[in-house]
Design a protein around this motif. Structure first.
Motif, PDB file in Angstrom:
ATOM      1  N   ARG A 126       2.656  -7.339   4.099  1.00  9.23           N
ATOM      2  CA  ARG A 126       3.826  -7.134   2.808  1.00  9.23           C
ATOM      3  C   ARG A 126       3.406  -5.511   2.569  1.00  9.23           C
ATOM      4  O   ARG A 126       4.131  -4.977   1.818  1.00  9.23           O
ATOM      5  N   GLY A 127       2.150  -4.847   3.047  1.00 13.19           N
ATOM      6  CA  GLY A 127       1.889  -3.490   2.478  1.00 13.19           C
ATOM      7  C   GLY A 127       1.131  -3.580   1.130  1.00 13.19           C
ATOM      8  O   GLY A 127       0.877  -2.200   0.716  1.00 13.19           O
ATOM      9  N   ASP A 128       0.890  -4.643   0.721  1.00 13.40           N
ATOM     10  CA  ASP A 128      -0.088  -4.639  -0.521  1.00 13.40           C
ATOM     11  C   ASP A 128      -1.601  -4.539  -0.183  1.00 13.40           C
ATOM     12  O   ASP A 128      -2.457  -5.715  -0.144  1.00 13.40           O
ATOM     13  N   PHE A 129      -1.801  -3.207   0.228  1.00  9.86           N
ATOM     14  CA  PHE A 129      -3.115  -3.087   0.619  1.00  9.86           C
ATOM     15  C   PHE A 129      -4.226  -3.150  -0.438  1.00  9.86           C
ATOM     16  O   PHE A 129      -5.214  -3.878  -0.081  1.00  9.86           O
ATOM     17  N   ALA A 130      -4.022  -3.059  -1.644  1.00  6.42           N
ATOM     18  CA  ALA A 130      -5.060  -3.382  -2.754  1.00  6.42           C
ATOM     19  C   ALA A 130      -5.201  -4.824  -2.746  1.00  6.42           C
ATOM     20  O   ALA A 130      -6.284  -4.972  -2.804  1.00  6.42           O
ATOM     21  N   ALA A 131      -4.216  -5.638  -2.763  1.00  7.77           N
ATOM     22  CA  ALA A 131      -4.652  -6.995  -2.892  1.00  7.77           C
ATOM     23  C   ALA A 131      -5.327  -7.617  -1.613  1.00  7.77           C
ATOM     24  O   ALA A 131      -6.315  -8.396  -1.838  1.00  7.77           O
ATOM     25  N   GLU A 163      -0.934 -10.659   2.328  1.00  6.96           N
ATOM     26  CA  GLU A 163      -0.685  -9.193   1.427  1.00  6.96           C
ATOM     27  C   GLU A 163      -0.802  -7.953   2.435  1.00  6.96           C
ATOM     28  O   GLU A 163      -0.094  -7.165   2.138  1.00  6.96           O
ATOM     29  N   ARG A 164      -1.596  -8.002   3.549  1.00  4.79           N
ATOM     30  CA  ARG A 164      -1.419  -6.876   4.421  1.00  4.79           C
ATOM     31  C   ARG A 164      -0.321  -6.613   4.997  1.00  4.79           C
ATOM     32  O   ARG A 164       0.218  -5.433   4.871  1.00  4.79           O
ATOM     33  N   GLU A 201      -4.742   2.539   5.573  1.00  5.02           N
ATOM     34  CA  GLU A 201      -4.938   3.400   4.192  1.00  5.02           C
ATOM     35  C   GLU A 201      -5.309   4.934   4.382  1.00  5.02           C
ATOM     36  O   GLU A 201      -5.048   5.543   3.703  1.00  5.02           O
TER      37      GLU A 201
END
Length: 128
Positions: free
Chosen positions: A6-11, A3-4, A48
């Protein structure tokens, strides 16, 4: 962590926040793996731009490592490098430099020049 990457920081943060209490409960709040997980969460927060939060996590993780609960110098070096990254993001090069020098010195003590060479020679000369 996928997830990190891929840039999906929230996940990614949700997974780290879920994992941290499990690791703390299972291995202990002062275990080096707890410190590593905190360092990973700090790295995410740095990406972030949440520098104050990242720095607080790194201080806590560094205290765990310095307490000597296992791990190795590379973990402490990584925490110093991440702390230096925060200082550089704040344009505080003078604060980052000694951290980077300490990290390099620690890694050099852990992995002295040529130390792996004899292992490589033995491995390459071994017959299967």
């Amino acid at each position: 962590m996928l997830e990190r990457d891929r840039g999906d920081f929230a996940a990614a943060e949700a997974l780290y926040r879920e994992a941290l209490p499990i690791v703390q409960r299972t291995l202990g709040r002062q275990h080096w793996r707890t410190a590593r997980l905190m360092g990973n969460l700090a790295y995410l927060r740095t990406l972030e731009g949440r520098l104050d939060e990242a720095e607080a996590l790194l201080r806590e993780a560094t205290a765990i490592v310095r307490a000597g609960t296992g791990g190795d110098r590379s973990l402490e070096a990584g925490l110093k490098i991440e702390t230096a990254r925060i200082h550089l993001a704040r344009h505080e090069a003078a604060a980052a430099e000694p951290l980077l020098r300490d990290a390099i010195a620690g890694l050099q003590r852990s992995y002295p020049a040529g130390a792996g060479e004899s292992r490589r020679r033995r491995a390459s000369s071994a017959t299967p």
